[in-house]
Design a protein around this motif. Structure first.
Motif, PDB file in Angstrom:
ATOM      1  N   MET A   1      38.504  28.665   1.489  1.00 48.06           N
ATOM      2  CA  MET A   1      39.751  29.220   0.957  1.00 48.06           C
ATOM      3  C   MET A   1      39.856  30.679   1.363  1.00 48.06           C
ATOM      4  SD  MET A   1      40.882  29.601  -3.012  1.00 48.06           S
ATOM      5  CE  MET A   1      40.864  27.832  -3.194  1.00 48.06           C
ATOM      6  N   LYS A   2      40.974  31.076   1.995  1.00 48.88           N
ATOM      7  CA  LYS A   2      41.145  32.438   2.439  1.00 48.88           C
ATOM      8  C   LYS A   2      41.524  33.307   1.251  1.00 48.88           C
ATOM      9  CE  LYS A   2      43.134  34.903   6.346  1.00 48.88           C
ATOM     10  NZ  LYS A   2      44.038  34.795   7.500  1.00 48.88           N
ATOM     11  N   ARG A   3      40.930  34.484   1.115  1.00 50.75           N
ATOM     12  CA  ARG A   3      41.147  35.291  -0.068  1.00 50.75           C
ATOM     13  C   ARG A   3      41.286  36.750   0.311  1.00 50.75           C
ATOM     14  NH1 ARG A   3      36.470  35.301  -1.920  1.00 50.75           N
ATOM     15  NH2 ARG A   3      36.405  33.243  -2.417  1.00 50.75           N
ATOM     16  N   TYR A   4      42.180  37.445  -0.323  1.00 49.95           N
ATOM     17  CA  TYR A   4      42.339  38.867  -0.115  1.00 49.95           C
ATOM     18  C   TYR A   4      42.315  39.553  -1.474  1.00 49.95           C
ATOM     19  CZ  TYR A   4      44.083  37.288   4.393  1.00 49.95           C
ATOM     20  OH  TYR A   4      44.202  36.701   5.605  1.00 49.95           O
ATOM     21  N   LEU A   5      41.856  40.816  -1.485  1.00 50.51           N
ATOM     22  CA  LEU A   5      41.792  41.564  -2.735  1.00 50.51           C
ATOM     23  C   LEU A   5      42.955  42.533  -2.882  1.00 50.51           C
ATOM     24  CD1 LEU A   5      38.016  42.285  -3.073  1.00 50.51           C
ATOM     25  CD2 LEU A   5      39.373  40.429  -4.001  1.00 50.51           C
ATOM     26  N   SER A   6      43.954  42.441  -1.990  1.00 46.98           N
ATOM     27  CA  SER A   6      45.123  43.304  -2.123  1.00 46.98           C
ATOM     28  C   SER A   6      45.882  42.929  -3.386  1.00 46.98           C
ATOM     29  CB  SER A   6      46.024  43.140  -0.902  1.00 46.98           C
ATOM     30  OG  SER A   6      46.405  41.788  -0.770  1.00 46.98           O
ATOM     31  N   LEU A   7      46.587  43.909  -3.965  1.00 40.73           N
ATOM     32  CA  LEU A   7      47.317  43.660  -5.198  1.00 40.73           C
ATOM     33  C   LEU A   7      48.545  42.813  -4.929  1.00 40.73           C
ATOM     34  CD1 LEU A   7      47.174  47.057  -7.072  1.00 40.73           C
ATOM     35  CD2 LEU A   7      45.808  45.012  -7.416  1.00 40.73           C
ATOM     36  N   ALA A   8      48.873  41.959  -5.876  1.00 41.36           N
ATOM     37  CA  ALA A   8      50.090  41.167  -5.802  1.00 41.36           C
ATOM     38  C   ALA A   8      50.843  41.359  -7.096  1.00 41.36           C
ATOM     39  CB  ALA A   8      49.761  39.689  -5.594  1.00 41.36           C
ATOM     40  N   VAL A   9      52.092  40.953  -7.117  1.00 37.53           N
ATOM     41  CA  VAL A   9      52.881  41.065  -8.340  1.00 37.53           C
ATOM     42  C   VAL A   9      52.345  40.095  -9.369  1.00 37.53           C
ATOM     43  CG1 VAL A   9      55.164  40.814  -9.344  1.00 37.53           C
ATOM     44  CG2 VAL A   9      54.905  41.738  -7.031  1.00 37.53           C
ATOM     45  N   ALA A  10      52.065  40.583 -10.571  1.00 27.91           N
ATOM     46  CA  ALA A  10      51.475  39.729 -11.607  1.00 27.91           C
ATOM     47  C   ALA A  10      52.487  38.697 -12.064  1.00 27.91           C
ATOM     48  CB  ALA A  10      51.031  40.580 -12.793  1.00 27.91           C
ATOM     49  N   GLU A 160      38.254  44.873 -10.239  1.00 26.17           N
ATOM     50  CA  GLU A 160      38.171  45.131  -8.803  1.00 26.17           C
ATOM     51  C   GLU A 160      39.026  46.330  -8.421  1.00 26.17           C
ATOM     52  OE1 GLU A 160      36.297  43.549  -6.180  1.00 26.17           O
ATOM     53  OE2 GLU A 160      35.220  43.090  -8.044  1.00 26.17           O
ATOM     54  N   ASN A 161      40.188  46.449  -9.025  1.00 29.31           N
ATOM     55  CA  ASN A 161      41.044  47.598  -8.759  1.00 29.31           C
ATOM     56  C   ASN A 161      40.430  48.879  -9.307  1.00 29.31           C
ATOM     57  OD1 ASN A 161      43.364  48.488  -7.475  1.00 29.31           O
ATOM     58  ND2 ASN A 161      44.593  48.426  -9.330  1.00 29.31           N
ATOM     59  N   PHE A 162      39.780  48.769 -10.470  1.00 30.49           N
ATOM     60  CA  PHE A 162      39.130  49.933 -11.072  1.00 30.49           C
ATOM     61  C   PHE A 162      37.996  50.436 -10.183  1.00 30.49           C
ATOM     62  CE2 PHE A 162      36.779  52.342 -14.285  1.00 30.49           C
ATOM     63  CZ  PHE A 162      37.815  52.979 -14.952  1.00 30.49           C
ATOM     64  N   LYS A 163      37.302  49.512  -9.522  1.00 26.94           N
ATOM     65  CA  LYS A 163      36.226  49.900  -8.608  1.00 26.94           C
ATOM     66  C   LYS A 163      36.754  50.792  -7.491  1.00 26.94           C
ATOM     67  CE  LYS A 163      33.293  45.771  -9.014  1.00 26.94           C
ATOM     68  NZ  LYS A 163      32.774  44.583  -8.290  1.00 26.94           N
ATOM     69  N   LYS A 164      37.965  50.495  -7.023  1.00 29.52           N
ATOM     70  CA  LYS A 164      38.529  51.285  -5.936  1.00 29.52           C
ATOM     71  C   LYS A 164      38.822  52.705  -6.400  1.00 29.52           C
ATOM     72  CE  LYS A 164      40.700  47.204  -3.875  1.00 29.52           C
ATOM     73  NZ  LYS A 164      41.985  46.533  -3.538  1.00 29.52           N
ATOM     74  N   LYS A 165      39.284  52.858  -7.632  1.00 28.65           N
ATOM     75  CA  LYS A 165      39.597  54.184  -8.165  1.00 28.65           C
ATOM     76  C   LYS A 165      38.353  54.934  -8.603  1.00 28.65           C
ATOM     77  CE  LYS A 165      42.523  52.873 -11.354  1.00 28.65           C
ATOM     78  NZ  LYS A 165      43.506  52.998 -12.467  1.00 28.65           N
ATOM     79  N   HIS A 166      37.391  54.192  -9.184  1.00 29.19           N
ATOM     80  CA  HIS A 166      36.191  54.820  -9.749  1.00 29.19           C
ATOM     81  C   HIS A 166      34.953  54.025  -9.336  1.00 29.19           C
ATOM     82  CE1 HIS A 166      38.864  57.251 -12.184  1.00 29.19           C
ATOM     83  NE2 HIS A 166      39.371  56.180 -12.765  1.00 29.19           N
TER      84      HIS A 166
END
Length: 356
Positions: A1-10, A160-166
């Motif tokens: 399964m192809k997966r990306y960690l980019s943000l999407a609209v919730a 995962e998003n928090f990891k990018k910021k901190h």
């Protein structure tokens, strides 16, 4: 399964009812010695500098105390509306930001239980846990290109998003699952593999969310072994070694041994850390009364917590009514103020104890 960690609209989130039947202890002991905490102003010290042995004056300045308390936070659902067992995505992110700004840094439950506290000097370890393996803990949604992406409003997406910021927060958590992890059997293997590869942990929450206070030894073994069997069907080499007790329930003493280890239909398990339902921070793993098989948790909620939620304990720390674990930055040493040696475990032989 192809997966990306980019943000999407919730997309709309499903809310699930979490564990209940809590017996809170609003009168937890607050008589421990008070040590005021002044967090380090910066968290940019190089690893080389952090490995340097701190002087007594430096330990004093940072209020280091590795016999202080550690919060093991208990979450269930991430969704809407905010309830006793559901934290909204915005509030969960607020929790992480609040912890970060106050000098807390995440560690794994297994590291806490084993005393492997690799947190920089002047900072406090915190453990994050999720019960029930709800879909809103780890959810995929369709991205703009048609591929699946991690929902940025689920627990994993937020961390995962928090990891990018901190990145220095080391956002991690243990997910305690039942028979259908994250409520999507077709995606379970993919999700469990992702969690393991990205430094999250999978724990046991019994196969059928069973109240083990009402089960005999054989049923307890069945409930626990079947989760191990399930997880190992997705990740054969992974060791499930932690348990969060549904409803906080323990069997009577005659049947209790099966909670900690056992074998059912050829599947063996050993729980090295057992979590109760939440009400207060727990002891340092170096404290002589620390019991890895009876760890208390803090309810990460602001609804119906009766002065025993996350923000209540943060306030107690701010007011100096409780003593939090503050690291010396060296996992091979235990640094404590004078006067705390009497509560240090006597069986520690592989770590140097430093008093100041």
């Amino acid at each position: 399964m192809k997966r990306y960690l980019s943000l999407a609209v919730a997309v709309g989130m499903l809310s699930f009812t979490g564990c209940s039947n809590i017996q809170d202890n609003a009168n937890a002991d607050e008589s421990s010695q008070i040590v005021q905490h002044q967090p380090a102003e910066k968290d940019a010290t190089s690893e080389k500098d952090q490995a340097k042995r701190l002087s007594g004056s430096e330990l004093q300045e940072l209020s280091v105390n590795e016999l202080g308390e550690v919060m093991v936070l208990m979450y269930h659902s991430i969704g809407y509306p905010e309830t006793t067992w559901t934290r909204t995505p915005e509030n969960f992110e607020m929790d992480l930001e609040e912890l970060y700004s106050r000098g807390f840094r995440a560690i794994s439950l297994t590291d806490y239980a084993s005393g492997n506290i690799a947190v920089k000097a002047g900072f406090t370890p915190v453990v994050i846990t999720f019960d029930d393996g709800n879909e809103n803990n780890f959810k995929y949604i369709g991205g703009e290109d048609g591929n699946l992406v991690i929902d940025p409003a689920c627990a994993v997406g937020i961390m995962e998003n928090f990891k990018k910021k901190h990145p220095d927060f080391n956002a991690t958590a243990t997910f305690f699952v039942n028979a259908n992890p994250f409520r999507n059997e077709a995606q379970a293997k993919d999700k469990i593999s992702f969690l393991i590869q990205n430094n999250y942990d999978i724990g046991n929450h019994t196969f059928g969310h069973a109240d083990l206070s009402k089960t005999d030894s054989e049923e307890t073994k069945k409930q626990l072994a079947n989760i191990v069997k399930l997880v190992n069907s997705y990740a054969p080499e992974y060791e499930v070694s932690t348990l969060a007790l549904p409803f906080g329930g323990l069997p009577d003493e005659d049947n209790r041994a099966a909670v900690y280890s056992g074998t059912y239909e050829g599947v063996s398990y050993e729980n090295k850390c057992v979590l109760r339902v939440g009400w207060d921070p727990y002891k340092s793993p170096f404290h002589k009364q620390f019991d890895a098989l009876n760890v208390h948790r803090v309810r990460a909620s602001e609804t119906n917590v009766d002065n025993v939620g996350l923000y209540d304990w943060l306030k107690r720390y701010d007011e100096g009514k409780k003593t939090r674990f503050i690291s010396d930055g060296d996992p091979s040493t235990i640094a404590i103020p004078e006067g705390f040696a009497e509560v240090l475990r006597e069986d520690i032989s592989d770590m140097e104890v430093i008093t100041y």
